[in-house]
Every structure is written in structure tokens, then in C-alpha cells.
Design a protein around this motif. Structure first.
Motif, PDB file in Angstrom:
ATOM      1  N   ARG A 120      70.094 -17.930  39.137  1.00  0.00           N
ATOM      2  CA  ARG A 120      70.365 -17.834  37.704  1.00  0.00           C
ATOM      3  C   ARG A 120      69.989 -18.982  37.034  1.00  0.00           C
ATOM      4  O   ARG A 120      70.151 -20.131  37.346  1.00  0.00           O
ATOM      5  CB  ARG A 120      71.897 -17.401  37.493  1.00  0.00           C
ATOM      6  N   SER A 121      69.403 -18.797  35.938  1.00  0.00           N
ATOM      7  CA  SER A 121      68.951 -20.030  35.252  1.00  0.00           C
ATOM      8  C   SER A 121      70.023 -20.319  34.058  1.00  0.00           C
ATOM      9  O   SER A 121      70.108 -21.240  33.310  1.00  0.00           O
ATOM     10  CB  SER A 121      67.619 -19.787  34.274  1.00  0.00           C
ATOM     11  N   VAL A 122      71.155 -19.598  33.700  1.00  0.00           N
ATOM     12  CA  VAL A 122      72.027 -20.026  33.094  1.00  0.00           C
ATOM     13  C   VAL A 122      73.458 -19.628  33.885  1.00  0.00           C
ATOM     14  O   VAL A 122      73.357 -18.646  34.578  1.00  0.00           O
ATOM     15  CB  VAL A 122      72.054 -19.198  31.660  1.00  0.00           C
ATOM     16  N   PRO A 123      74.370 -20.413  33.682  1.00  0.00           N
ATOM     17  CA  PRO A 123      75.724 -20.450  34.382  1.00  0.00           C
ATOM     18  C   PRO A 123      76.368 -18.969  33.903  1.00  0.00           C
ATOM     19  O   PRO A 123      76.436 -18.577  32.863  1.00  0.00           O
ATOM     20  CB  PRO A 123      76.713 -21.726  34.188  1.00  0.00           C
ATOM     21  N   ALA A 124      76.977 -18.392  35.082  1.00  0.00           N
ATOM     22  CA  ALA A 124      77.586 -16.981  34.676  1.00  0.00           C
ATOM     23  C   ALA A 124      78.726 -16.745  35.588  1.00  0.00           C
ATOM     24  O   ALA A 124      78.569 -16.855  36.976  1.00  0.00           O
ATOM     25  CB  ALA A 124      76.717 -15.935  34.693  1.00  0.00           C
ATOM     26  N   VAL A 125      79.993 -16.647  35.380  1.00  0.00           N
ATOM     27  CA  VAL A 125      81.118 -16.263  36.221  1.00  0.00           C
ATOM     28  C   VAL A 125      80.883 -14.776  36.379  1.00  0.00           C
ATOM     29  O   VAL A 125      81.202 -14.076  35.479  1.00  0.00           O
ATOM     30  CB  VAL A 125      82.497 -16.570  35.657  1.00  0.00           C
ATOM     31  N   VAL A 126      80.859 -14.256  37.336  1.00  0.00           N
ATOM     32  CA  VAL A 126      80.800 -13.048  37.844  1.00  0.00           C
ATOM     33  C   VAL A 126      81.813 -12.210  38.664  1.00  0.00           C
ATOM     34  O   VAL A 126      82.115 -12.689  39.833  1.00  0.00           O
ATOM     35  CB  VAL A 126      79.289 -12.433  38.421  1.00  0.00           C
ATOM     36  N   GLY A 127      82.598 -11.172  38.248  1.00  0.00           N
ATOM     37  CA  GLY A 127      83.377 -10.338  38.891  1.00  0.00           C
ATOM     38  C   GLY A 127      82.750  -9.260  39.317  1.00  0.00           C
ATOM     39  O   GLY A 127      81.893  -8.825  38.500  1.00  0.00           O
ATOM     40  N   VAL A 128      83.034  -8.592  40.542  1.00  0.00           N
ATOM     41  CA  VAL A 128      82.312  -7.440  40.705  1.00  0.00           C
ATOM     42  C   VAL A 128      83.730  -6.355  41.144  1.00  0.00           C
ATOM     43  O   VAL A 128      84.469  -6.603  41.885  1.00  0.00           O
ATOM     44  CB  VAL A 128      81.869  -7.296  42.013  1.00  0.00           C
ATOM     45  N   ASN A 129      83.532  -5.080  40.299  1.00  0.00           N
ATOM     46  CA  ASN A 129      84.613  -4.148  40.438  1.00  0.00           C
ATOM     47  C   ASN A 129      83.896  -3.033  41.142  1.00  0.00           C
ATOM     48  O   ASN A 129      82.964  -2.550  41.039  1.00  0.00           O
ATOM     49  CB  ASN A 129      84.577  -3.959  38.779  1.00  0.00           C
ATOM     50  N   ILE A 130      84.727  -2.739  42.313  1.00  0.00           N
ATOM     51  CA  ILE A 130      84.165  -1.764  43.188  1.00  0.00           C
ATOM     52  C   ILE A 130      85.130  -0.371  43.223  1.00  0.00           C
ATOM     53  O   ILE A 130      86.536  -0.612  42.839  1.00  0.00           O
ATOM     54  CB  ILE A 130      84.210  -2.148  44.632  1.00  0.00           C
ATOM     55  N   GLY A 131      84.543   0.732  43.229  1.00  0.00           N
ATOM     56  CA  GLY A 131      85.268   2.067  43.530  1.00  0.00           C
ATOM     57  C   GLY A 131      85.082   2.785  44.554  1.00  0.00           C
ATOM     58  O   GLY A 131      84.129   2.685  45.408  1.00  0.00           O
ATOM     59  N   LYS A 132      85.427   4.273  44.542  1.00  0.00           N
ATOM     60  CA  LYS A 132      85.096   4.850  45.630  1.00  0.00           C
ATOM     61  C   LYS A 132      84.074   6.047  45.329  1.00  0.00           C
ATOM     62  O   LYS A 132      83.999   6.528  44.189  1.00  0.00           O
ATOM     63  CB  LYS A 132      86.409   5.742  46.017  1.00  0.00           C
ATOM     64  N   THR A 133      83.120   6.102  46.187  1.00  0.00           N
ATOM     65  CA  THR A 133      82.147   7.142  46.149  1.00  0.00           C
ATOM     66  C   THR A 133      82.872   8.585  45.871  1.00  0.00           C
ATOM     67  O   THR A 133      83.656   8.842  46.758  1.00  0.00           O
ATOM     68  CB  THR A 133      81.074   7.015  47.319  1.00  0.00           C
ATOM     69  N   LYS A 134      82.342   9.310  44.944  1.00  0.00           N
ATOM     70  CA  LYS A 134      82.907  10.503  44.552  1.00  0.00           C
ATOM     71  C   LYS A 134      83.106  11.612  45.671  1.00  0.00           C
ATOM     72  O   LYS A 134      84.059  12.182  46.146  1.00  0.00           O
ATOM     73  CB  LYS A 134      82.235  11.192  43.437  1.00  0.00           C
ATOM     74  N   VAL A 135      81.879  11.694  46.486  1.00  0.00           N
ATOM     75  CA  VAL A 135      81.605  12.592  47.728  1.00  0.00           C
ATOM     76  C   VAL A 135      82.638  12.349  48.905  1.00  0.00           C
ATOM     77  O   VAL A 135      82.589  12.976  49.924  1.00  0.00           O
ATOM     78  CB  VAL A 135      80.235  12.870  47.860  1.00  0.00           C
ATOM     79  N   ILE A 136      82.904  10.826  48.804  1.00  0.00           N
ATOM     80  CA  ILE A 136      83.550  10.444  50.024  1.00  0.00           C
ATOM     81  C   ILE A 136      85.159  11.161  49.837  1.00  0.00           C
ATOM     82  O   ILE A 136      85.915  11.013  48.928  1.00  0.00           O
ATOM     83  CB  ILE A 136      83.875   9.144  50.072  1.00  0.00           C
ATOM     84  N   PRO A 137      85.833  11.813  50.992  1.00  0.00           N
ATOM     85  CA  PRO A 137      86.990  12.300  50.701  1.00  0.00           C
ATOM     86  C   PRO A 137      88.126  11.304  51.076  1.00  0.00           C
ATOM     87  O   PRO A 137      87.711  10.077  51.280  1.00  0.00           O
ATOM     88  CB  PRO A 137      87.127  13.147  52.256  1.00  0.00           C
ATOM     89  N   GLU A 138      89.385  11.629  50.498  1.00  0.00           N
ATOM     90  CA  GLU A 138      90.258  10.671  50.377  1.00  0.00           C
ATOM     91  C   GLU A 138      90.736   9.771  51.635  1.00  0.00           C
ATOM     92  O   GLU A 138      90.953   8.756  51.755  1.00  0.00           O
ATOM     93  CB  GLU A 138      91.721  11.428  49.727  1.00  0.00           C
ATOM     94  N   GLU A 139      90.710  10.616  52.707  1.00  0.00           N
ATOM     95  CA  GLU A 139      91.261  10.101  53.979  1.00  0.00           C
ATOM     96  C   GLU A 139      90.168   9.052  54.249  1.00  0.00           C
ATOM     97  O   GLU A 139      90.376   8.130  55.351  1.00  0.00           O
ATOM     98  CB  GLU A 139      91.243  11.416  54.928  1.00  0.00           C
ATOM     99  N   LEU A 140      88.988   8.983  53.784  1.00  0.00           N
ATOM    100  CA  LEU A 140      87.893   7.928  54.136  1.00  0.00           C
ATOM    101  C   LEU A 140      87.475   6.916  52.966  1.00  0.00           C
ATOM    102  O   LEU A 140      86.730   6.310  53.362  1.00  0.00           O
ATOM    103  CB  LEU A 140      86.476   8.659  54.656  1.00  0.00           C
TER     104      LEU A 140
END
Length: 357
Positions: free
Chosen positions: A136-156
Motif C-alpha cells: 500500500r502506498s497510503v496507510p490504511a487500517v483494515v478489518g476483515v469481516n467473514i461469513g458462512k458460505t451459503k451452500v455449507i450446511p449449518e453443521e459444517l
């Protein structure tokens, strides 16, 4: 100027089409070093009084961009150059997915609100990781938001979240587990503590030294908000982000009946009161043991000031960017600086929780 452009031109086009055009323009800017650095010099927060430290990370301003705008981590530097103190990218799933069918994004202009049922459309963790690895040529504070893949069943679901965390946590300043979007079937069920505890334990381990936060829905009952707060303390989470979009439709005007009838999560001005209510409840429950990030209905410097006083260490917005334009973060930072001086505060950190405590 932007408000006139929005009223006369942008609102006449499909909301998602405008969003994609905006993202493409920001990606071009992100790879244009001279323009990007010049914007950063003009618009990025530089007032030392705005600096805040949360979960070991230094932020140039408490005001950042919430997840949902830059879904694939393609324009982080451009957004930082426009003045956001941090940029939360995503929601990113372990596997690429197209999301729900279009149309899936609807403006409720009279109420300064949006209804979306995007469904975590993104190019997947591998593609996001490649982008986040770029210098990066300019500073940036980055958070990464993760979620569940839709086709993955709840038990996985735990395995799916862990896969995303392992790829993305080393590249993030902080990581967020999103279990609160209303647009992935069964996802909000994971907010139940008996399901959330094992999920967060596994992701904590996968995240390593990267601070881990959890994002919750405004539609949780008060006792469930308390339960998540207690769990965050128990597990040693870095923070809680409150709140995501709502499936409720309270506070909308009759003029927006057509948009309100659309399924999906509602964001913007109608969410303001409940988001603030949840923040105050969380602060009363956890004090300063867990960092609180407030999002939902944030429109101007008054909202940011109020959230800080109520106990938020960081504040985020998204819908306001659509209605207020590219100088939104710059205006809020300028307003915060002026208000701090007017009230005699040396640092924005001095505000956090003053009303709540």
C-alpha cells in the motif's frame, strides 16, 4: 453538489449498478499512486486528537467504513484516502459465491435508508487475500469481516469460518465474525450462545494474534444481547460490533411502502435508535473490558459524538455514504476536531463512555 447529483441523476439508476460503477472507479484510484496520495494528503484525518487505540490497533480517527461496501477488498487505499479511519472489507466467505438474485438493493430515499438482500456476494477468501497482500502506498487500517458460505450446511459452519479465518486473519488488523446478516438462511441462528461459543473458540484459535470481534443483529432480544456480551468477556474477544441490519420495518414513512415491502436487511436512519440502545446495553454489561464498535443509523458528527459518549471506541457508517457522498468521512472528522477543541478535550479517547459511566 453531491446531493444535487444524487437527486437529479444517481437515484434514477439501479442502486446496485451505481454501486458497481463506484467500486470500479475506486479500484482505478487505488492503483493510481499520485492521485491517491494527493487525496490522502487533502482528506485523511491528521488531527492527533482524533487518534484512538482499540484492541492494540492505532486508528487515525474513530470513524470508519462498515462492511458491505468493499466486499472484495478492492479499494481499501482509495477509501482510506477519502478520510475513513478504518475500512472493514467483506463480508467475505471461504468460497466465492454470487449472492442472491437481482434486484437485491433498494433505496428508501425519504428515510435515508436502504434495504438489501445481497447474500454475501463475493469472490471468496483466496481472491481477497491476494488483494490484501498488495503493498500500500497510503496507510490504511483494515478489518476483515467473514461469513458462512451459503451452500455449507449449518453443521459444517465452524469449519467454513475457520477456513476463511486462516486465509484472511494474517492480512487483517482485526477480524470480524458475522453471524448477524438476515440474508443467508440460518445464519442468525448462530448467535445463540450454545452455537456461538464453539464457533468463536475455533475462530479465535485460527485468528492467532489478530484481534477477533463478533457482529450482532439489532433484532436480538435484550437477554440475548446480554448473553453475547457475557460470552465475549468469557472468551476474551477483542470487541463487539453492534449492529447489523434489521429485519424490522419500524420508523419508515408511508412514502417508502414499496421499498419497505422488499425482503432483506434495513439499514440507515430508521436503525439509529435501536443501534444506540444496544450500544448502551452492551456498555452497561461489559464496561471497558471489551471494545464496542457502533454502527447503524450513523449520519453525521452528532451521531458519532453520541456513540462515543455512550461507550463506543469506534463508530462505523455505510448507508450515509450513499446519501452524503465521498466527502462524508472528511466532514465528520473535521466536525469532530472542531467539537473536541470547543469542549476542551485533548483526545477523542477522553469521550468514550463519559455518559455511560
Amino acid at each position: 453538489m453531491y446531493r444535487l447529483l444524487f437527486a437529479q441523476v444517481l437515484r434514477r439508476f439501479d442502486a446496485e449498478t451505481v454501486h458497481h460503477v463506484t467500486i470500479r472507479a475506486l479500484r482505478v484510484l487505488s492503483v493510481a499512486p499520485v492521485a491517491k496520495r494527493r487525496l490522502y494528503q487533502w482528506l485523511a484525518p491528521r488531527d492527533e486528537a482524533l487518534r484512538v487505540k482499540a484492541f492494540g490497533v492505532h486508528f487515525p480517527s474513530p470513524f470508519g467504513l462498515a462492511a458491505g461496501f468493499d466486499k472484495d477488498a478492492g479499494c481499501v487505499e482509495a477509501l482510506a484516502a477519502f478520510g475513513f479511519g478504518h475500512v472493514e472489507v467483506g463480508t467475505i466467505t471461504a468460497h466465492a459465491q454470487p449472492g442472491n438474485p437481482r434486484p437485491r438493493l433498494f433505496r428508501l430515499v425519504t428515510d435515508h435508508a436502504i434495504v438489501n438482500r445481497m447474500g454475501f456476494n463475493n469472490q471468496g477468501a483466496d481472491q481477497a487475500a491476494r488483494r490484501l497482500r498488495r503493498p500500500r502506498s497510503v496507510p490504511a487500517v483494515v478489518g476483515v469481516n467473514i461469513g458462512k458460505t451459503k451452500v455449507i450446511p449449518e453443521e459444517l459452519a465452524v469449519r467454513d469460518y475457520v477456513a476463511g479465518a486462516r486465509k484472511l486473519a494474517p492480512l487483517a488488523d482485526y477480524l470480524v465474525v458475522n453471524v448477524s446478516s438476515p440474508n443467508t438462511p440460518g445464519l442468525r441462528d448462530l448467535q445463540a450462545v450454545e452455537l456461538l461459543r464453539p464457533l468463536l473458540k475455533e475462530v479465535l484459535q485460527a485468528a492467532g494474534r489478530t484481534p477477533l470481534l463478533v457482529k450482532i443483529a439489532p433484532d436480538l432480544a435484550d437477554e440475548d444481547v446480554d448473553a453475547v456480551a457475557d460470552l465475549a468477556v468469557e472468551l476474551g474477544l477483542a470487541g463487539i460490533i453492534a449492529t447489523n441490519t434489521t429485519i424490522g420495518r419500524q420508523g419508515l414513512s408511508k412514502a417508502e411502502a414499496a421499498g419497505a415491502a422488499q425482503t432483506g436487511g434495513l439499514s440507515g436512519r430508521p436503525l439509529k435508535a435501536r443501534s444506540l440502545e444496544v450500544l448502551r446495553r452492551l456498555r452497561a454489561r461489559v464496561g471497558d473490558r471489551v471494545a464496542l464498535v457502533s454502527v447503524g443509523g450513523v449520519e453525521d458528527v452528532d451521531d458519532v459524538w453520541e456513540r462515543l459518549l455512550a461507550g463506543a471506541t469506534l463508530v462505523q457508517g455505510y448507508t450515509g455514504l450513499i446519501y452524503e457522498g465521498p466527502l462524508w468521512a472528511w466532514r465528520i472528522n473535521r466536525g469532530l476536531s472542531r467539537r473536541l477543541r470547543r469542549h476542551g478535550y485533548k483526545s477523542v479517547q477522553d469521550l468514550v463512555g463519559r455518559v455511560a459511566d
